[in-house]
Design a protein around this motif. Sequence first.
Motif, PDB file in Angstrom:
ATOM      1  N   TYR A 133       0.769  -1.227   0.062  1.00 24.86           N
ATOM      2  CA  TYR A 133      -0.005  -0.096  -0.132  1.00 24.86           C
ATOM      3  C   TYR A 133       0.757   1.387  -0.036  1.00 24.86           C
ATOM      4  CZ  TYR A 133      -4.511  -2.504   0.730  1.00 24.86           C
ATOM      5  OH  TYR A 133      -5.646  -3.295   0.911  1.00 24.86           O
ATOM      6  N   ILE A 134       0.679   2.272  -0.854  1.00 27.21           N
ATOM      7  CA  ILE A 134       1.426   3.448  -0.935  1.00 27.21           C
ATOM      8  C   ILE A 134       1.641   4.057   0.188  1.00 27.21           C
ATOM      9  CG2 ILE A 134       1.718   5.579  -2.216  1.00 27.21           C
ATOM     10  CD1 ILE A 134       1.790   2.806  -4.090  1.00 27.21           C
ATOM     11  N   LYS A 135       0.700   4.157   0.909  1.00 35.17           N
ATOM     12  CA  LYS A 135       0.773   5.315   2.183  1.00 35.17           C
ATOM     13  C   LYS A 135       1.431   4.358   3.301  1.00 35.17           C
ATOM     14  CE  LYS A 135      -3.550   7.728   1.246  1.00 35.17           C
ATOM     15  NZ  LYS A 135      -4.877   8.086   1.443  1.00 35.17           N
ATOM     16  N   HIS A 136       1.273   3.026   3.448  1.00 33.80           N
ATOM     17  CA  HIS A 136       1.854   2.277   4.254  1.00 33.80           C
ATOM     18  C   HIS A 136       3.563   2.030   4.043  1.00 33.80           C
ATOM     19  CE1 HIS A 136       2.844  -0.835   7.282  1.00 33.80           C
ATOM     20  NE2 HIS A 136       3.083  -1.942   6.192  1.00 33.80           N
ATOM     21  N   ILE A 137       3.853   2.186   2.810  1.00 32.37           N
ATOM     22  CA  ILE A 137       5.345   2.049   2.292  1.00 32.37           C
ATOM     23  C   ILE A 137       5.963   3.506   2.920  1.00 32.37           C
ATOM     24  CG2 ILE A 137       6.727   2.411   0.313  1.00 32.37           C
ATOM     25  CD1 ILE A 137       4.821   0.610  -1.171  1.00 32.37           C
ATOM     26  N   GLN A 138       5.088   4.708   2.665  1.00 31.98           N
ATOM     27  CA  GLN A 138       5.597   6.056   3.161  1.00 31.98           C
ATOM     28  C   GLN A 138       5.551   5.957   4.460  1.00 31.98           C
ATOM     29  OE1 GLN A 138       2.456   8.376   1.177  1.00 31.98           O
ATOM     30  NE2 GLN A 138       3.505   8.646  -0.609  1.00 31.98           N
ATOM     31  N   GLU A 139       4.704   5.496   5.212  1.00 33.94           N
ATOM     32  CA  GLU A 139       4.839   5.457   6.635  1.00 33.94           C
ATOM     33  C   GLU A 139       6.106   4.820   7.452  1.00 33.94           C
ATOM     34  OE1 GLU A 139       1.630   4.119   8.969  1.00 33.94           O
ATOM     35  OE2 GLU A 139       1.722   2.139   8.335  1.00 33.94           O
ATOM     36  N   GLY A 140       6.703   3.582   6.727  1.00 36.48           N
ATOM     37  CA  GLY A 140       7.669   2.949   6.877  1.00 36.48           C
ATOM     38  C   GLY A 140       8.862   3.530   6.415  1.00 36.48           C
ATOM     39  N   GLY A 141       8.832   4.687   5.802  1.00 37.85           N
ATOM     40  CA  GLY A 141      10.258   5.366   5.215  1.00 37.85           C
ATOM     41  C   GLY A 141      10.926   4.590   4.108  1.00 37.85           C
ATOM     42  N   ARG A 142      10.111   4.056   3.281  1.00 34.08           N
ATOM     43  CA  ARG A 142      10.722   3.159   2.151  1.00 34.08           C
ATOM     44  C   ARG A 142      10.285   3.577   0.854  1.00 34.08           C
ATOM     45  NH1 ARG A 142      12.460  -2.050   4.218  1.00 34.08           N
ATOM     46  NH2 ARG A 142      12.009  -2.634   6.391  1.00 34.08           N
ATOM     47  N   LYS A 143      10.964   3.040  -0.151  1.00 32.18           N
ATOM     48  CA  LYS A 143      10.508   3.357  -1.650  1.00 32.18           C
ATOM     49  C   LYS A 143       9.716   2.410  -2.042  1.00 32.18           C
ATOM     50  CE  LYS A 143      14.519   6.136  -2.435  1.00 32.18           C
ATOM     51  NZ  LYS A 143      15.942   6.376  -3.435  1.00 32.18           N
ATOM     52  N   PRO A 144       8.847   2.477  -3.215  1.00 31.07           N
ATOM     53  CA  PRO A 144       8.138   1.410  -3.357  1.00 31.07           C
ATOM     54  C   PRO A 144       8.922   0.464  -4.297  1.00 31.07           C
ATOM     55  CG  PRO A 144       7.012   3.649  -4.059  1.00 31.07           C
ATOM     56  CD  PRO A 144       8.226   3.979  -3.473  1.00 31.07           C
ATOM     57  N   PRO A 145       8.605  -1.098  -4.022  1.00 33.67           N
ATOM     58  CA  PRO A 145       9.529  -2.060  -4.491  1.00 33.67           C
ATOM     59  C   PRO A 145       9.133  -2.120  -6.054  1.00 33.67           C
ATOM     60  CG  PRO A 145       7.671  -2.894  -3.163  1.00 33.67           C
ATOM     61  CD  PRO A 145       7.619  -1.484  -3.036  1.00 33.67           C
ATOM     62  N   PRO A 146      10.138  -2.391  -6.707  1.00 32.20           N
ATOM     63  CA  PRO A 146       9.840  -2.635  -8.259  1.00 32.20           C
ATOM     64  C   PRO A 146       8.979  -3.696  -8.503  1.00 32.20           C
ATOM     65  CG  PRO A 146      12.185  -3.348  -7.821  1.00 32.20           C
ATOM     66  CD  PRO A 146      11.432  -2.801  -6.480  1.00 32.20           C
ATOM     67  N   TYR A 147       8.962  -4.989  -7.591  1.00 28.93           N
ATOM     68  CA  TYR A 147       8.161  -6.053  -7.762  1.00 28.93           C
ATOM     69  C   TYR A 147       7.588  -6.436  -6.354  1.00 28.93           C
ATOM     70  CZ  TYR A 147      10.897  -6.783 -12.080  1.00 28.93           C
ATOM     71  OH  TYR A 147      11.475  -6.280 -13.274  1.00 28.93           O
ATOM     72  N   PRO A 148       6.401  -7.180  -6.213  1.00 26.72           N
ATOM     73  CA  PRO A 148       6.177  -7.781  -4.896  1.00 26.72           C
ATOM     74  C   PRO A 148       7.028  -8.157  -4.164  1.00 26.72           C
ATOM     75  CG  PRO A 148       4.548  -8.225  -6.986  1.00 26.72           C
ATOM     76  CD  PRO A 148       5.864  -7.843  -7.293  1.00 26.72           C
TER      77      PRO A 148
END
Length: 339
Positions: free
Chosen positions: A132-147
Amino acid sequence: MCYRKRGNSNQQTMTTKVIIQDMSSILHRSFTAISSLSRQFSSSFSTGTMSSFDRLIRFRDAAGNSRFGEPKISSVSEFDEAVAKGTLEATVFEGSSPFNVTPTSEAVKVQEVLPLLTVEDVPIVKCVGLNYIKHIQEGGRKPPPYPSIFIKPRASIAGYKEDIPIPKLAQDDQLDYEGELTIVIGKTGKNIPKEKALEHIAGFVVANDVSARKWQRDPAFAGGVPQWCFSKGFDKFAPVGPLLVSPKIVGNAGNLQLQTIVNGEVRQDTNTNDLLFSTEEIVAFISQGTTLEAGTIIMTGTPAGVAMGMKEPKWLKNGDVIEVKIEELGSVKNKMVFE
Protein backbone atom coordinates in the motif's frame (compact mmCIF):
# COMPACT_ATOMS: atom_id res chain seq x y z
CA MET A 1 -52.29 -41.64 -63.97
CA CYS A 2 -53.62 -42.92 -60.72
CA TYR A 3 -50.73 -45.42 -60.38
CA ARG A 4 -48.18 -42.71 -61.03
CA LYS A 5 -49.81 -40.48 -58.47
CA ARG A 6 -49.64 -43.27 -55.95
CA GLY A 7 -45.99 -43.74 -56.82
CA ASN A 8 -45.28 -40.06 -56.22
CA SER A 9 -47.08 -40.33 -52.90
CA ASN A 10 -44.93 -43.30 -51.90
CA GLN A 11 -41.78 -41.47 -52.89
CA GLN A 12 -42.86 -38.45 -50.87
CA THR A 13 -43.57 -40.69 -47.85
CA MET A 14 -40.14 -42.32 -48.14
CA THR A 15 -38.46 -38.93 -48.52
CA THR A 16 -40.32 -37.67 -45.45
CA LYS A 17 -39.15 -40.71 -43.46
CA VAL A 18 -35.54 -40.12 -44.51
CA ILE A 19 -35.77 -36.46 -43.50
CA ILE A 20 -37.28 -37.41 -40.13
CA GLN A 21 -34.55 -40.01 -39.57
CA ASP A 22 -31.85 -37.47 -40.48
CA MET A 23 -33.37 -34.87 -38.15
CA SER A 24 -33.60 -37.45 -35.37
CA SER A 25 -29.94 -38.34 -35.87
CA ILE A 26 -28.93 -34.65 -35.82
CA LEU A 27 -30.96 -34.01 -32.68
CA HIS A 28 -29.42 -37.06 -31.00
CA ARG A 29 -25.90 -35.88 -31.82
CA SER A 30 -26.75 -32.37 -30.64
CA PHE A 31 -28.19 -33.69 -27.38
CA THR A 32 -25.07 -35.81 -26.83
CA ALA A 33 -22.83 -32.79 -27.45
CA ILE A 34 -24.89 -30.60 -25.11
CA SER A 35 -24.78 -33.27 -22.41
CA SER A 36 -21.01 -33.49 -22.78
CA LEU A 37 -20.66 -29.72 -22.50
CA SER A 38 -22.94 -29.75 -19.48
CA ARG A 39 -20.74 -32.34 -17.77
CA GLN A 40 -17.66 -30.28 -18.58
CA PHE A 41 -19.36 -27.17 -17.21
CA SER A 42 -20.32 -28.96 -14.00
CA SER A 43 -16.80 -30.33 -13.75
CA SER A 44 -15.37 -26.84 -14.12
CA PHE A 45 -17.32 -25.83 -11.03
CA SER A 46 -16.03 -28.69 -8.94
CA THR A 47 -12.41 -28.33 -10.06
CA GLY A 48 -12.35 -24.63 -9.33
CA THR A 49 -12.06 -23.16 -12.83
CA MET A 50 -14.92 -20.87 -11.83
CA SER A 51 -16.82 -20.38 -8.61
CA SER A 52 -20.17 -22.11 -8.43
CA PHE A 53 -21.10 -19.72 -5.62
CA ASP A 54 -21.29 -16.00 -4.97
CA ARG A 55 -20.46 -16.39 -1.28
CA LEU A 56 -19.47 -19.56 0.55
CA ILE A 57 -19.51 -20.46 4.25
CA ARG A 58 -18.89 -23.54 6.35
CA PHE A 59 -21.61 -24.06 8.95
CA ARG A 60 -23.19 -26.45 11.41
CA ASP A 61 -26.78 -27.51 10.69
CA ALA A 62 -29.51 -28.45 13.17
CA ALA A 63 -28.31 -32.06 13.24
CA GLY A 64 -24.79 -30.99 14.16
CA ASN A 65 -23.27 -31.72 10.76
CA SER A 66 -20.52 -29.55 9.29
CA ARG A 67 -21.55 -28.43 5.78
CA PHE A 68 -20.73 -25.93 3.07
CA GLY A 69 -23.33 -23.56 1.72
CA GLU A 70 -24.30 -20.32 0.01
CA PRO A 71 -25.83 -18.00 2.60
CA LYS A 72 -29.17 -16.55 1.50
CA ILE A 73 -28.10 -12.91 1.65
CA SER A 74 -27.56 -10.00 -0.69
CA SER A 75 -25.00 -8.09 1.40
CA VAL A 76 -22.52 -8.45 4.25
CA SER A 77 -24.71 -6.35 6.55
CA GLU A 78 -27.59 -8.76 5.89
CA PHE A 79 -25.25 -11.67 6.72
CA ASP A 80 -24.18 -10.09 10.03
CA GLU A 81 -27.77 -9.30 10.96
CA ALA A 82 -29.03 -12.81 10.18
CA VAL A 83 -26.16 -14.39 12.14
CA ALA A 84 -26.86 -12.15 15.14
CA LYS A 85 -30.58 -13.01 15.07
CA GLY A 86 -30.04 -16.70 14.40
CA THR A 87 -32.13 -16.55 11.22
CA LEU A 88 -29.46 -17.29 8.60
CA GLU A 89 -30.30 -19.90 5.98
CA ALA A 90 -28.06 -21.42 3.34
CA THR A 91 -28.30 -23.46 0.18
CA VAL A 92 -26.28 -26.61 0.80
CA PHE A 93 -23.19 -27.33 -1.30
CA GLU A 94 -21.80 -30.86 -1.42
CA GLY A 95 -18.04 -31.38 -1.38
CA SER A 96 -15.01 -32.39 0.64
CA SER A 97 -13.37 -28.95 0.70
CA PRO A 98 -14.22 -25.33 -0.13
CA PHE A 99 -12.51 -25.86 -3.49
CA ASN A 100 -14.53 -28.87 -4.58
CA VAL A 101 -18.18 -28.07 -4.03
CA THR A 102 -21.34 -28.29 -6.11
CA PRO A 103 -24.74 -26.77 -5.32
CA THR A 104 -27.80 -28.76 -4.33
CA SER A 105 -31.47 -27.80 -4.13
CA GLU A 106 -31.48 -28.28 -0.35
CA ALA A 107 -31.83 -25.22 1.89
CA VAL A 108 -31.35 -25.41 5.65
CA LYS A 109 -31.09 -23.19 8.70
CA VAL A 110 -27.59 -22.31 9.85
CA GLN A 111 -27.10 -23.15 13.52
CA GLU A 112 -23.54 -21.83 13.69
CA VAL A 113 -21.10 -20.28 11.23
CA LEU A 114 -17.83 -22.22 11.43
CA PRO A 115 -14.31 -21.20 10.39
CA LEU A 116 -14.28 -21.54 6.61
CA LEU A 117 -10.63 -22.51 6.14
CA THR A 118 -8.78 -25.02 8.29
CA VAL A 119 -5.14 -26.06 8.40
CA GLU A 120 -6.10 -29.09 6.29
CA ASP A 121 -7.51 -26.85 3.54
CA VAL A 122 -4.47 -24.56 3.21
CA PRO A 123 -1.14 -25.87 1.84
CA ILE A 124 0.70 -22.58 2.45
CA VAL A 125 0.16 -18.90 3.23
CA LYS A 126 1.98 -16.49 0.94
CA CYS A 127 2.18 -12.81 1.80
CA VAL A 128 3.02 -9.54 0.13
CA GLY A 129 4.91 -6.87 2.06
CA LEU A 130 4.89 -3.16 1.30
CA ASN A 131 1.93 -3.11 -1.06
CA TYR A 132 0.00 0.00 0.00
CA ILE A 133 1.47 3.33 -1.07
CA LYS A 134 0.73 5.14 2.21
CA HIS A 135 2.02 2.22 4.31
CA ILE A 136 5.27 2.26 2.33
CA GLN A 137 5.56 5.98 3.05
CA GLU A 138 4.91 5.58 6.80
CA GLY A 139 7.70 3.00 6.95
CA GLY A 140 10.12 5.39 5.27
CA ARG A 141 10.68 3.12 2.29
CA LYS A 142 10.54 3.40 -1.48
CA PRO A 143 7.99 1.42 -3.52
CA PRO A 144 9.53 -1.91 -4.57
CA PRO A 145 9.81 -2.66 -8.31
CA TYR A 146 8.19 -6.08 -7.77
CA PRO A 147 6.03 -7.59 -5.01
CA SER A 148 8.01 -8.46 -1.86
CA ILE A 149 7.05 -12.01 -0.89
CA PHE A 150 7.31 -13.93 2.36
CA ILE A 151 5.44 -16.93 3.76
CA LYS A 152 3.60 -18.11 6.84
CA PRO A 153 3.20 -21.82 7.62
CA ARG A 154 -0.30 -23.23 7.37
CA ALA A 155 -0.33 -23.68 11.16
CA SER A 156 -0.72 -19.90 11.34
CA ILE A 157 -4.34 -20.22 10.12
CA ALA A 158 -6.94 -19.36 12.79
CA GLY A 159 -10.71 -18.95 12.91
CA TYR A 160 -12.56 -15.68 12.58
CA LYS A 161 -13.45 -15.42 16.29
CA GLU A 162 -10.72 -17.58 17.79
CA ASP A 163 -8.41 -16.34 20.54
CA ILE A 164 -4.85 -15.85 19.30
CA PRO A 165 -2.17 -17.35 21.58
CA ILE A 166 0.84 -15.05 21.86
CA PRO A 167 4.11 -16.81 22.78
CA LYS A 168 6.37 -15.15 25.34
CA LEU A 169 9.01 -14.08 22.83
CA ALA A 170 6.37 -12.05 20.93
CA GLN A 171 4.75 -10.27 23.88
CA ASP A 172 6.77 -7.29 25.09
CA ASP A 173 6.34 -3.98 23.23
CA GLN A 174 6.18 -5.42 19.72
CA LEU A 175 2.87 -7.15 18.99
CA ASP A 176 1.13 -5.57 16.00
CA TYR A 177 -1.85 -6.02 13.69
CA GLU A 178 -2.15 -5.85 9.90
CA GLY A 179 -5.61 -5.88 8.34
CA GLU A 180 -5.38 -7.48 4.91
CA LEU A 181 -7.36 -8.30 1.81
CA THR A 182 -6.61 -11.96 1.15
CA ILE A 183 -6.76 -14.05 -2.02
CA VAL A 184 -7.83 -17.70 -1.88
CA ILE A 185 -6.65 -19.80 -4.82
CA GLY A 186 -9.32 -22.20 -6.08
CA LYS A 187 -7.62 -23.72 -9.12
CA THR A 188 -4.05 -25.04 -9.13
CA GLY A 189 -1.82 -23.30 -11.65
CA LYS A 190 1.69 -22.28 -12.62
CA ASN A 191 2.98 -19.39 -14.73
CA ILE A 192 -0.49 -17.86 -14.65
CA PRO A 193 -0.81 -14.82 -16.94
CA LYS A 194 -2.31 -11.69 -15.42
CA GLU A 195 -5.36 -11.83 -17.68
CA LYS A 196 -6.13 -15.38 -16.47
CA ALA A 197 -5.51 -14.74 -12.76
CA LEU A 198 -9.15 -14.31 -11.71
CA GLU A 199 -9.94 -17.74 -13.20
CA HIS A 200 -7.67 -19.24 -10.52
CA ILE A 201 -9.12 -17.26 -7.62
CA ALA A 202 -11.92 -18.99 -5.69
CA GLY A 203 -12.63 -15.77 -3.85
CA PHE A 204 -11.45 -13.25 -1.28
CA VAL A 205 -11.53 -13.20 2.53
CA VAL A 206 -10.65 -10.69 5.22
CA ALA A 207 -7.63 -11.51 7.41
CA ASN A 208 -5.19 -10.21 10.03
CA ASP A 209 -1.44 -10.65 9.59
CA VAL A 210 -0.45 -10.65 13.29
CA SER A 211 3.21 -9.62 13.66
CA ALA A 212 6.01 -9.50 16.25
CA ARG A 213 8.03 -6.42 15.28
CA LYS A 214 11.18 -7.00 17.34
CA TRP A 215 11.77 -10.29 15.57
CA GLN A 216 10.94 -8.60 12.27
CA ARG A 217 13.06 -5.42 12.39
CA ASP A 218 15.10 -4.92 15.57
CA PRO A 219 18.77 -5.68 14.73
CA ALA A 220 19.25 -7.00 18.28
CA PHE A 221 16.78 -9.79 17.45
CA ALA A 222 16.45 -10.02 13.68
CA GLY A 223 20.02 -9.09 12.76
CA GLY A 224 20.76 -6.88 9.81
CA VAL A 225 18.09 -8.38 7.54
CA PRO A 226 14.36 -8.25 8.46
CA GLN A 227 12.96 -11.61 9.58
CA TRP A 228 9.47 -11.49 8.08
CA CYS A 229 8.80 -15.24 8.01
CA PHE A 230 9.77 -15.96 11.62
CA SER A 231 8.22 -12.83 13.12
CA LYS A 232 4.85 -13.42 11.45
CA GLY A 233 4.76 -17.22 11.34
CA PHE A 234 3.75 -18.22 14.87
CA ASP A 235 0.78 -20.55 15.34
CA LYS A 236 -2.60 -18.86 14.80
CA PHE A 237 -0.99 -15.61 13.54
CA ALA A 238 -3.25 -15.54 10.45
CA PRO A 239 -6.93 -15.45 11.45
CA VAL A 240 -9.22 -15.38 8.39
CA GLY A 241 -12.88 -14.46 7.95
CA PRO A 242 -15.78 -16.91 7.55
CA LEU A 243 -17.06 -15.61 4.22
CA LEU A 244 -15.42 -16.48 0.88
CA VAL A 245 -16.62 -13.98 -1.73
CA SER A 246 -16.33 -14.76 -5.42
CA PRO A 247 -14.85 -12.38 -8.02
CA LYS A 248 -18.35 -12.47 -9.51
CA ILE A 249 -19.34 -10.18 -6.63
CA VAL A 250 -16.23 -8.02 -6.07
CA GLY A 251 -14.22 -8.33 -9.29
CA ASN A 252 -10.51 -8.09 -8.44
CA ALA A 253 -11.38 -6.59 -5.01
CA GLY A 254 -9.58 -3.39 -5.99
CA ASN A 255 -12.09 -0.90 -4.59
CA LEU A 256 -13.12 -2.05 -1.11
CA GLN A 257 -12.87 -0.12 2.17
CA LEU A 258 -10.70 -1.79 4.82
CA GLN A 259 -10.77 -0.95 8.53
CA THR A 260 -8.85 -2.30 11.51
CA ILE A 261 -10.35 -1.57 14.92
CA VAL A 262 -8.48 -2.14 18.20
CA ASN A 263 -10.63 -2.14 21.33
CA GLY A 264 -13.17 0.04 19.50
CA GLU A 265 -10.58 2.49 18.12
CA VAL A 266 -10.20 2.70 14.33
CA ARG A 267 -6.50 2.31 13.51
CA GLN A 268 -6.57 1.53 9.79
CA ASP A 269 -9.09 2.99 7.33
CA THR A 270 -8.05 2.70 3.69
CA ASN A 271 -9.46 1.61 0.35
CA THR A 272 -7.87 -1.26 -1.52
CA ASN A 273 -7.48 1.11 -4.48
CA ASP A 274 -4.27 2.19 -2.68
CA LEU A 275 -2.68 -1.18 -3.51
CA LEU A 276 0.59 -0.87 -5.41
CA PHE A 277 0.20 -4.29 -7.06
CA SER A 278 -3.28 -5.56 -7.97
CA THR A 279 -4.52 -9.04 -7.09
CA GLU A 280 -4.04 -10.17 -10.70
CA GLU A 281 -0.47 -8.87 -10.74
CA ILE A 282 0.28 -10.64 -7.46
CA VAL A 283 -1.02 -14.02 -8.69
CA ALA A 284 0.89 -13.68 -11.97
CA PHE A 285 4.12 -12.74 -10.18
CA ILE A 286 3.99 -15.41 -7.45
CA SER A 287 3.12 -18.21 -9.90
CA GLN A 288 6.22 -17.66 -12.05
CA GLY A 289 8.04 -20.99 -11.96
CA THR A 290 6.01 -21.94 -8.88
CA THR A 291 2.88 -24.06 -8.61
CA LEU A 292 0.07 -22.36 -6.72
CA GLU A 293 -2.01 -25.16 -5.26
CA ALA A 294 -5.74 -24.85 -4.67
CA GLY A 295 -6.20 -23.64 -1.12
CA THR A 296 -3.16 -21.37 -1.15
CA ILE A 297 -3.83 -18.14 0.71
CA ILE A 298 -2.19 -14.92 -0.45
CA MET A 299 -2.28 -11.99 1.97
CA THR A 300 -1.93 -8.89 -0.19
CA GLY A 301 -0.37 -6.45 2.28
CA THR A 302 -1.59 -3.94 4.85
CA PRO A 303 -2.39 -0.22 4.62
CA ALA A 304 -1.13 2.64 6.78
CA GLY A 305 -2.08 2.76 10.46
CA VAL A 306 -0.14 -0.09 12.03
CA ALA A 307 1.34 0.44 15.51
CA MET A 308 4.86 0.20 14.11
CA GLY A 309 4.29 3.36 12.05
CA MET A 310 3.22 5.55 14.98
CA LYS A 311 5.54 8.05 16.69
CA GLU A 312 4.53 6.41 19.96
CA PRO A 313 3.54 2.87 18.95
CA LYS A 314 0.39 1.47 20.52
CA TRP A 315 1.52 -2.14 20.74
CA LEU A 316 -1.08 -4.80 21.36
CA LYS A 317 -1.44 -6.09 24.90
CA ASN A 318 -2.93 -9.12 26.56
CA GLY A 319 -6.72 -9.14 26.14
CA ASP A 320 -6.83 -6.62 23.29
CA VAL A 321 -9.54 -7.32 20.70
CA ILE A 322 -8.75 -6.62 17.06
CA GLU A 323 -11.42 -6.52 14.38
CA VAL A 324 -10.60 -6.26 10.69
CA LYS A 325 -13.49 -5.36 8.39
CA ILE A 326 -13.52 -5.21 4.61
CA GLU A 327 -16.45 -3.96 2.59
CA GLU A 328 -18.36 -6.88 0.98
CA LEU A 329 -16.10 -9.47 2.68
CA GLY A 330 -17.19 -9.25 6.31
CA SER A 331 -14.95 -9.27 9.37
CA VAL A 332 -12.57 -11.22 11.57
CA LYS A 333 -12.47 -10.44 15.30
CA ASN A 334 -9.91 -11.97 17.66
CA LYS A 335 -8.61 -11.49 21.20
CA MET A 336 -4.89 -11.56 21.90
CA VAL A 337 -4.16 -14.00 24.75
CA PHE A 338 -0.62 -13.95 26.16
CA GLU A 339 0.69 -17.42 27.06
